[in-house]
Design a protein around this motif. Structure first.
Motif: not given
Length: 220
Positions: A56-68
């Protein structure tokens, strides 16, 4: 209260299945929004489902590479798995992007601590204490890193501040006892070891320290 807020409230109430259902609805309604995946990842991390949380965290980063907060979540997963270099990398990324919170600095400092890079841990743990000066654990770990880096005078002051926050901190007393031993102040060392044992009677290290001092005093 929107769905996300409701799900977070359910998490606090330990109603994880109900919270998961709502987070899942949030993702289905807006599958391109990274926050839904981050929240679901946090829930999975909370219940120790690390493998799914990572996805889930990796999917969030795929959508937004700046998702701190997604990088912070990944850092926590790797930390739980004792993969400290990878945890370090993700906590650093989270901070670089803008997650300038005490927890992020603390966790980054702890990754260095567990790799025995005590001096590298110091600036991050110090920053965490500045951002959250009343957190006993943050302050205590900063004191340990100072002691491990041979800054005993500074460590002593930090451990004393820990006891001001919580007088029942047996490990702070123990470490103050060790520092007193280095200073050859046997009386003060014994007082701190006794205090640690009064708080935590099974404190093995304090018991050993006390025996060591009593043996030294008997030889005088």
């Amino acid at each position: 209260m929107d769905k996300t807020e409701r799900a977070i409230e359910l998490m606090k109430e330990q109603k994880y299945e109900e919270a998961a259902e709502i987070f899942n609805q949030v993702i289905e309604e807006d599958p391109e929004e990274p926050l839904g995946y981050i929240n679901f990842g946090n829930l999975l991390l909370h219940i120790n489902d690390l493998e799914r949380a990572q996805r889930f965290f990796e999917r969030a980063i795929e959508l937004d590479e700046y998702a701190a907060t997604a990088y912070y979540g990944l850092g926590n997963i790797y930390y739980e798995e004792s993969l400290y270099p990878k945890a370090q990398e993700n906590f650093q990324k989270a901070i670089e992007i803008g997650l300038l919170e005490a927890d992020a600095y603390f966790m980054l400092g702890m990754t260095f601590y567990h790799q025995e890079h005590f001096k590298l841990a110091l600036p991050y743990l110090q920053r965490a204490t500045e951002l959250d000066p009343k957190d006993e654990e943050v302050l205590f770990q900063y004191g340990l890193s100072l002691a491990q880096s041979d800054h005993l005078k500074d460590a002593k002051g930090v451990f004393e501040n820990v006891l001001k926050l919580g007088a029942q901190h047996s490990d702070a007393h123990y470490n103050l006892g060790v520092i007193a031993l280095y200073d050859e102040d046997l009386t003060q060392a014994l007082e701190h070891f006794d205090a640690a044992l009064e708080i935590q009677p099974e404190h093995t290290l304090a018991a050993n320290g006390k025996k060591q001092i009593e043996a030294l005093l008997n030889d005088l």
